[in-house]
Write an enzyme that holds these catalytic residues in place. Structure first.
Site, PDB file in Angstrom:
ATOM      1  N   CYS A  35       2.637   7.231  10.317  1.00  0.00           N
ATOM      2  CA  CYS A  35       2.670   7.652   8.914  1.00  0.00           C
ATOM      3  C   CYS A  35       3.930   8.443   8.579  1.00  0.00           C
ATOM      4  O   CYS A  35       3.996   9.128   7.548  1.00  0.00           O
ATOM      5  CB  CYS A  35       1.423   8.443   8.535  1.00  0.00           C
ATOM      6  SG  CYS A  35      -0.107   7.510   8.810  1.00  0.00           S
ATOM      7  N   ARG A  46       0.842  -1.208   0.000  1.00  0.00           N
ATOM      8  CA  ARG A  46       0.000   0.000   0.000  1.00  0.00           C
ATOM      9  C   ARG A  46       0.868   1.246   0.000  1.00  0.00           C
ATOM     10  O   ARG A  46       2.062   1.202   0.275  1.00  0.00           O
ATOM     11  CB  ARG A  46      -0.914   0.015   1.227  1.00  0.00           C
ATOM     12  CG  ARG A  46      -0.156   0.104   2.543  1.00  0.00           C
ATOM     13  CD  ARG A  46      -1.044   0.531   3.700  1.00  0.00           C
ATOM     14  NE  ARG A  46      -0.343   0.434   4.963  1.00  0.00           N
ATOM     15  CZ  ARG A  46       0.520   1.329   5.430  1.00  0.00           C
ATOM     16  NH1 ARG A  46       0.830   2.388   4.699  1.00  0.00           N
ATOM     17  NH2 ARG A  46       1.093   1.167   6.613  1.00  0.00           N
ATOM     18  N   LEU A  48      -8.735   2.453   4.305  1.00  0.00           N
ATOM     19  CA  LEU A  48      -8.687   3.452   5.371  1.00  0.00           C
ATOM     20  C   LEU A  48      -8.824   2.784   6.730  1.00  0.00           C
ATOM     21  O   LEU A  48      -9.372   1.694   6.864  1.00  0.00           O
ATOM     22  CB  LEU A  48      -9.765   4.516   5.171  1.00  0.00           C
ATOM     23  CG  LEU A  48     -11.238   4.086   5.198  1.00  0.00           C
ATOM     24  CD1 LEU A  48     -11.799   4.062   6.614  1.00  0.00           C
ATOM     25  CD2 LEU A  48     -12.073   5.020   4.327  1.00  0.00           C
ATOM     26  N   ALA A  49      -8.299   3.482   7.735  1.00  0.00           N
ATOM     27  CA  ALA A  49      -8.370   2.996   9.115  1.00  0.00           C
ATOM     28  C   ALA A  49      -8.755   4.168  10.012  1.00  0.00           C
ATOM     29  O   ALA A  49      -8.016   5.151  10.129  1.00  0.00           O
ATOM     30  CB  ALA A  49      -7.030   2.407   9.537  1.00  0.00           C
ATOM     31  N   GLY A  59      -4.265   4.516   3.015  1.00  0.00           N
ATOM     32  CA  GLY A  59      -3.168   3.985   2.221  1.00  0.00           C
ATOM     33  C   GLY A  59      -3.714   2.929   1.283  1.00  0.00           C
ATOM     34  O   GLY A  59      -4.350   1.973   1.730  1.00  0.00           O
ATOM     35  N   PHE A 108      -0.423   1.863  12.712  1.00  0.00           N
ATOM     36  CA  PHE A 108      -0.878   0.807  13.620  1.00  0.00           C
ATOM     37  C   PHE A 108      -2.350   0.520  13.376  1.00  0.00           C
ATOM     38  O   PHE A 108      -3.130   1.427  13.090  1.00  0.00           O
ATOM     39  CB  PHE A 108      -0.688   1.242  15.079  1.00  0.00           C
ATOM     40  CG  PHE A 108      -1.363   0.325  16.067  1.00  0.00           C
ATOM     41  CD1 PHE A 108      -0.769  -0.874  16.426  1.00  0.00           C
ATOM     42  CD2 PHE A 108      -2.588   0.647  16.615  1.00  0.00           C
ATOM     43  CE1 PHE A 108      -1.403  -1.745  17.321  1.00  0.00           C
ATOM     44  CE2 PHE A 108      -3.231  -0.201  17.507  1.00  0.00           C
ATOM     45  CZ  PHE A 108      -2.630  -1.400  17.864  1.00  0.00           C
TER      46      PHE A 108
END
Length: 220
Positions: free
Chosen positions: A178, A81, A161-162, A149, A87
């Site tokens: 990041c 990615r 996405l997170a 990412g 995390f």
């Protein structure tokens, strides 16, 4: 003229290891690459067991650094990615859209921007003012609330996405999230001053995704 809305199937994976979720993504990617049609577009939703992941814009992570992070009780994966280290863990709503952009718009830049706008729209539903910056992702001031990412091959997307919901934020203290020095991280719970589990965020995220991507969601 009637515009056909793309159909996107929502798949809830629950809490799952990063390795297992990666295998599920790869299965859906293969279906796309083996097909000439626009289906099946899929939205994979999950939480991960604690894991640090590194993207293709990776800073040096020597074996001893990997071992240090693993010693904390987390897995460690090098991925394809975009982006640097981040995390994922319990309380982190992870969304992996596996989409054929030919069904939407064949532009990776457009796609990333739409993901950011989706999260911003969801934050508005919570009463949180969020925005983008020169750094990818969604921010509340100088604190990132959602990391983005992606990977795209032949206009088939993966990763995604997170969103920090009620994540244990201390996991981020062990890295430079990041790779951005001088900025922090935040969560829905921290911004609202109350516990916001992923289950509360899911319907708002899906509503925003539907509107932003002008699609129809299909549930199992």
């Amino acid at each position: 003229m009637t515009v056909t809305r793309a159909a996107v199937k929502v798949v809830r994976l629950g809490r799952i290891s990063y390795r297992s979720a990666l295998k599920v993504q790869q299965q859906h990617i293969k279906q796309h690459l083996d097909s000439s049609s626009c289906s099946p577009n899929t939205l994979l939703l999950c939480e991960h067991e604690p894991v640090y992941t590194v993207g293709i814009r990776r800073a040096p992570h020597p074996p001893e650094e990997e071992q240090r992070l693993k010693a904390l009780g987390a897995d460690f994966f090098r991925t394809n990615r975009g982006g640097l280290i981040t995390f994922h863990g319990p309380g982190h709503l992870v969304c992996y859209p596996v989409l054929n952009l030919a069904c939407f718009k064949k532009s990776v830049r457009w796609y990333v921007c739409e993901l950011e706008r989706t999260v911003i729209k969801m934050c508005i539903q919570f009463g949180i003012e969020a925005s983008t910056s020169l750094d990818t992702g969604v921010w509340v001031g100088d604190n990132k609330i959602c990391a983005i990412g992606i990977h795209c091959e032949r206009y088939i997307t993966s990763h995604g996405l997170a969103l920090n919901c009620n994540t244990d934020m201390s996991w981020f203290d062990n890295i430079v999230p990041c790779g951005i020095v001088g900025k922090g991280v935040t969560s829905l719970s921290r911004e609202l001053g109350r516990d916001v589990p992923t289950e509360e965020a899911v319907p708002k995220l899906l509503e925003a995704f539907t509107e932003q991507f002008n699609c129809t969601l299909i549930y199992n």
